[in-house]
Design a protein around this motif. Structure first.
Motif, short mmCIF file in Angstrom:
data_model
loop_
_atom_site.label_atom_id
_atom_site.label_comp_id
_atom_site.label_asym_id
_atom_site.label_seq_id
_atom_site.Cartn_x
_atom_site.Cartn_y
_atom_site.Cartn_z
N LEU A 125 -19.53 17.69 2.30
CA LEU A 125 -19.31 18.22 3.65
C LEU A 125 -20.24 19.42 3.82
CD1 LEU A 125 -17.51 17.85 6.20
CD2 LEU A 125 -16.02 19.61 5.26
N SER A 126 -21.23 19.28 4.68
CA SER A 126 -22.20 20.36 4.86
C SER A 126 -21.58 21.55 5.57
CB SER A 126 -23.39 19.87 5.68
OG SER A 126 -24.24 20.96 6.00
N PRO A 127 -21.65 22.74 4.96
CA PRO A 127 -21.18 23.93 5.68
C PRO A 127 -22.07 24.24 6.89
CG PRO A 127 -21.28 24.33 3.31
CD PRO A 127 -22.00 23.04 3.57
N TRP A 128 -23.35 23.92 6.79
CA TRP A 128 -24.25 24.14 7.93
C TRP A 128 -24.04 23.04 8.94
CZ3 TRP A 128 -30.35 24.50 7.56
CH2 TRP A 128 -30.84 25.05 8.76
N THR A 134 -19.93 27.04 17.64
CA THR A 134 -19.36 28.27 17.06
C THR A 134 -20.07 28.68 15.77
OG1 THR A 134 -17.68 27.07 15.77
CG2 THR A 134 -17.10 27.72 18.02
N TYR A 135 -21.00 27.85 15.30
CA TYR A 135 -21.73 28.19 14.07
C TYR A 135 -22.51 29.48 14.30
CZ TYR A 135 -24.49 27.68 9.84
OH TYR A 135 -25.05 27.89 8.60
N GLY A 136 -22.34 30.44 13.40
CA GLY A 136 -22.94 31.76 13.55
C GLY A 136 -21.91 32.80 13.96
N ASP A 137 -20.84 32.33 14.61
CA ASP A 137 -19.68 33.19 14.87
C ASP A 137 -18.76 32.99 13.66
OD1 ASP A 137 -17.47 34.54 15.75
OD2 ASP A 137 -17.39 33.57 17.71
N SER A 138 -19.03 33.75 12.61
CA SER A 138 -18.56 33.41 11.26
C SER A 138 -17.08 33.11 11.16
CB SER A 138 -18.94 34.52 10.28
OG SER A 138 -20.34 34.57 10.15
N ASN A 139 -16.24 33.98 11.66
CA ASN A 139 -14.79 33.77 11.51
C ASN A 139 -14.31 32.53 12.24
OD1 ASN A 139 -14.55 36.07 9.93
ND2 ASN A 139 -14.07 37.39 11.67
N VAL A 162 -15.69 17.67 -4.50
CA VAL A 162 -16.10 18.18 -3.19
C VAL A 162 -17.45 18.86 -3.43
CG1 VAL A 162 -15.57 19.68 -1.25
CG2 VAL A 162 -13.72 18.53 -2.48
N TRP A 163 -18.49 18.29 -2.83
CA TRP A 163 -19.87 18.69 -3.11
C TRP A 163 -20.40 19.54 -1.95
CZ3 TRP A 163 -25.09 19.06 -2.84
CH2 TRP A 163 -25.84 18.93 -4.01
N PHE A 164 -20.72 20.79 -2.24
CA PHE A 164 -21.28 21.71 -1.26
C PHE A 164 -22.71 22.07 -1.63
CE2 PHE A 164 -16.76 23.56 -0.81
CZ PHE A 164 -16.49 22.83 0.33
N ASP A 165 -23.59 22.15 -0.65
CA ASP A 165 -24.86 22.83 -0.90
C ASP A 165 -24.84 24.15 -0.13
OD1 ASP A 165 -25.63 22.31 1.79
OD2 ASP A 165 -26.61 20.45 1.22
N GLY A 166 -25.82 24.98 -0.36
CA GLY A 166 -25.82 26.31 0.24
C GLY A 166 -26.68 26.43 1.48
N ALA A 167 -27.11 25.28 2.06
CA ALA A 167 -27.97 25.33 3.24
C ALA A 167 -27.32 26.18 4.33
CB ALA A 167 -28.25 23.92 3.74
N CYS A 168 -28.09 27.09 4.89
CA CYS A 168 -27.52 28.05 5.84
C CYS A 168 -28.60 28.49 6.82
CB CYS A 168 -26.97 29.26 5.08
SG CYS A 168 -26.15 30.48 6.11
N GLY A 169 -28.24 28.58 8.09
CA GLY A 169 -29.20 29.01 9.10
C GLY A 169 -28.53 29.83 10.19
N GLU A 170 -29.26 30.03 11.26
CA GLU A 170 -28.72 30.78 12.40
C GLU A 170 -28.00 29.86 13.36
OE1 GLU A 170 -31.97 32.79 14.19
OE2 GLU A 170 -32.22 34.24 12.54
N GLY A 171 -26.97 30.38 13.98
CA GLY A 171 -26.26 29.63 15.00
C GLY A 171 -26.90 29.82 16.37
N PRO A 172 -26.34 29.19 17.40
CA PRO A 172 -26.86 29.33 18.76
C PRO A 172 -26.91 30.77 19.24
CG PRO A 172 -25.25 27.55 18.65
CD PRO A 172 -25.18 28.29 17.35
N ASN A 173 -26.07 31.62 18.64
CA ASN A 173 -26.04 33.03 19.03
C ASN A 173 -27.09 33.86 18.30
OD1 ASN A 173 -25.01 33.12 16.46
ND2 ASN A 173 -22.97 33.86 17.03
N GLY A 174 -27.90 33.20 17.46
CA GLY A 174 -28.94 33.92 16.74
C GLY A 174 -28.44 34.62 15.49
N LYS A 175 -27.15 34.50 15.19
CA LYS A 175 -26.59 35.15 14.01
C LYS A 175 -26.49 34.18 12.84
CE LYS A 175 -23.74 38.44 16.64
NZ LYS A 175 -22.36 38.92 16.90
N VAL A 176 -26.65 34.70 11.65
CA VAL A 176 -26.53 33.89 10.45
C VAL A 176 -25.06 33.73 10.10
CG1 VAL A 176 -27.01 33.79 7.98
CG2 VAL A 176 -28.78 34.57 9.56
N GLN A 177 -24.66 32.50 9.86
CA GLN A 177 -23.28 32.21 9.48
C GLN A 177 -22.99 32.73 8.07
OE1 GLN A 177 -20.70 30.75 11.13
NE2 GLN A 177 -19.38 30.95 9.33
N VAL A 178 -21.85 33.39 7.91
CA VAL A 178 -21.39 33.83 6.59
C VAL A 178 -20.24 32.92 6.18
CG1 VAL A 178 -20.41 35.71 5.23
CG2 VAL A 178 -22.07 36.21 7.04
#
Length: 470
Positions: A125-128, A134-139, A162-178
Motif C-alpha cells: 500500500l503506497s503511502p504516497w 488531502t495528501y500534504g495535509d499530514s494529519n 505489509v510492504w511499504f516503500d518510502g516514496a514521498c512528495g509534495e501534495g496539491p498544497n505544495g507541502k511535503v507529507q509527513v
C-alpha cells in the motif's frame, strides 16, 4: 553493546523466523498503470482505463507455485492512488471501472486464490498518493491512509506481509507529507499481529537496491539506526527514474561485521529482502515481452539471496488481460523446475559426521542431517572455532552444499572453509563468511567421499542446524 556474547544472542522474533522460512515469493505490480503503459501514474488517470477482461487470480497463483514461490504480495494501491479494492474512502478505485461492471474486487479474488492455492497473501500500500487531495495535509491524510490500511487488514483474511516503500512528495498544497509510521505500525500489529512490516518497517530490511544485487556477507544483526533509513524523506524516490532501480551503494556492503558494530549502543535482528523484477519495468509493458531475465540471472539472484541469508521477492507484472504473460509463465516454470532438479537429491542422506567439539549429547553433530527438526549441533560456550567432518560412505559427485545455522538463538558464524579429501590430503574448494539462515555454496563439480566444514571464526560459539550436499 560490546560483549560478544550479547551480540551473539540477538535473535529473531517468531514472525521473523516464519518469514525467513518462506525464502522466495512474488511481487505483483498491477494497476491502472498497466493500461496506460506507465511505471508511475499521475493520479489523474480515469478508472475507466482499468478493464482486465480475462483476469484470473488462480492463474497468478499457479504460476507462483510452479516457480517454487511460497507467497504473493499485491500492489493494492500504487503512487497514482488507484485502489484495486472498492474502498469506502475514495472514488478512485475499481468500483468506478468497467471491470466486473464496477462490482469487482481484485484484492479479494487474489487473497481467495492464494488461500485456495495454499500460498500466503501480502499487501503493498503506497503511502504516497498522487490522486488524494488531502495528501500534504499530514494529519488529515494520515487518517485517510489509516482507514484504507484498516480496510485491507480487516477484510481479506490473514496477511503475511505489509510492504511499504518510502516514496514521498509534495501534495496539491505544495507541502511535503509527513507519514505517521508509528501509527501505521500500531494498526498492523493490532489487526494482523503475525504480519511482517517490510522495508519501511521494523521487521524486514531492504537490500538497498532494486537490481537484485546481493551482499557477500549478509548479517541479520545490524545497528538499530538502520530501522529508519528507508523512511528518510530526503532520500526517498520522488520521480519515475529507471536509474533508481539500478542504484547499488558500495558503502552498504558491510552492515554487521565486528568492525562496523563495534561501539554500537543497540543492535537489532533486522533481516534483509532482495527485490527485483523479472522485466526491466515493474508494471507490464508489451515492449518488454522479450526482455525477461534469463534463467542464469535468476539463479544468480536466488543463490545470492535465498542462498545468502536473505529472502527473494521477484516481481511478476500481469498484462492487460489480467494474466501473467505466457513468456513470464514459461520462464518461471523452467526456473522452478531447475531449482527442484538441483535440490531434489540430498547426497548427505545416510552420511555420518564427527565434530572437533560438541556441547552435549542433545547437540550431537549428526543432528545436521535433518533440517525438519528443531535439533542442531553446537560447541561449548566460548569455543569460536570448530571442525565438522562428513563421511558420505562412498565417493559422490556434487557441486552445491547448503549450510544453515540455528538462527533461533542468533547468527554466529563469521568465516568458514569447505574442504574435501583427496589422496589423504584435505583440499579447500570454497571459502565463505556469513551463513545465517542459509548459505548455498556453489562451485565446480567435485568427486569425493569426505567433506570438512572448518569454522574459522564465530561469535561466542557456532551452531549448525543443517548441511545438505547436492
Amino acid at each position: 553493546m560490546n560483549a560478544i556474547k550479547e551480540i551473539a544472542e540477538v535473535r529473531p522474533s517468531s514472525n521473523q523466523l516464519a518469514w525467513q522460512q518462506m525464502e522466495f515469493y512474488a511481487f505483483i505490480h498491477f494497476s491502472v498503470n498497466t493500461f496506460t503503459d506507465k511505471e508511475w501514474g499521475t493520479g489523474a488517470e480515469s478508472p475507466a482505463n482499468f478493464n482486465p477482461t480475462e483476469f484470473n487470480a488462480d492463474q497468478w497463483v499457479e504460476v507462483c507455485k510452479l516457480a517454487g514461490m511460497s507467497g504473493l504480495i499485491l500492489t493494492c494501491k500504487h503512487h497514482d492512488g488507484f485502489c484495486l479494492w472498492p474502498s469506502l474512502y475514495t472514488e478512485h478505485s475499481v468500483k468506478n471501472s468497467p471491470w466486473r461492471d464496477g462490482k469487482g474486487d481484485i484484492v479479494r479474488e487474489v487473497s481467495e486464490a492464494c488461500k485456495k492455492g495454499k500460498i500466503k497473501f501480502g499487501i503493498y500500500l503506497s503511502p504516497w498518493d498522487r490522486h488524494e487531495k488531502t495528501y500534504g495535509d499530514s494529519n488529515v491524510y494520515n487518517e485517510y491512509f489509516k482507514r484504507q490500511l484498516s480496510e485491507l487488514l480487516s477484510n481479506y483474511g490473514d496477511i503475511f506481509a505489509v510492504w511499504f516503500d518510502g516514496a514521498c512528495g509534495e501534495g496539491p498544497n505544495g507541502k511535503v507529507q509527513v507519514y505517521d509510521w508509528e501509527g501505521y505500525y500500531e494498526i498492523i500489529r493490532r489487526l494482523q499481529p503475525k504480519a511482517m512490516i517490510s522495508v519501511c518497517g521494523p521487521d524486514v530490511r531492504w537490500c538497498g537496491n532494486e537490481a537484485g544485487h546481493c551482499r557477500k556477507s549478509e548479517w541479520s544483526v545490524v545497528p538499530a539506526e538502520l530501522l529508519n533509513v528507508e523512511k528518510i524523506q530526503d532520500e526517498s524516490q520522488k520521480i519515475d527514474d529507471r536509474e533508481f532501480s539500478k542504484r547499488i551503494s558500495s558503502s552498504d556492503d558491510d552492515l554487521g561485521s565486528r568492525e562496523v558494530i563495534k561501539g554500537c549502543e543497540k543492535l537489532v535482528w533486522y533481516p534483509t529482502e532482495v527485490n527485483t523484477s523479472i522485466r526491466p519495468g515493474w508494471f507490464y509493458h508489451a515492449a518488454e515481452d522479450n526482455h525477461l531475465k534469463r534463467i542464469d540471472e535468476l539463479l544468480k539472484i536466488y543463490y545470492g539471496s535465498v542462498g545468502g541469508n536473505a529472502n527473494f521477492l521477484l516481481n511478476i507484472p500481469p498484462d492487460r488481460r489480467g494474466l501473467i504473460h505466457e513468456n513470464d509463465a514459461a520462464l518461471l516454470k523452467r526456473f522452478g523446475n531447475t531449482i527442484e532438479k538441483i535440490f531434489q537429491t540430498n547426497l548427505s542422506k545416510g552420511a555420518a559426521a564427527a565434530a572437533s567439539e560438541v556441547m552435549d549429547k542433545e547437540h550431537d553433530v549428526n543432528n545436521i542431517f535433518n533440517k525438519d527438526t528443531d535439533k542442531y549441533w553446537c560447541t561449548k560456550e566460548g569455543t569460536e572455532e570448530a571442525v565438522i567432518e562428513i563421511d558420505l560412505k562412498e565417493i559422490k559427485c556434487f557441486d552445491r552444499i547448503s549450510l544453515m545455522e540455528y538462527i533461533n538463538i542468533g547468527q554466529r558464524i563469521e568465516a568458514f572453509r569447505l574442504e574435501y579429501m583427496e589422496d589423504d590430503t584435505w583440499k579447500q574448494f570454497y571459502e565463505g563468511t556469513t551463513i545465517g539462515y542459509k548459505r548455498i555454496c556453489c562451485f565446480g563439480k567435485i568427486n569425493a567421499q569426505h567433506i570438512r566444514l572448518n569454522i574459522i571464526s564465530s561469535r561466542w560459539y557456532p551452531t549448525i542446524s543443517y548441511i545438505g550436499v547436492y
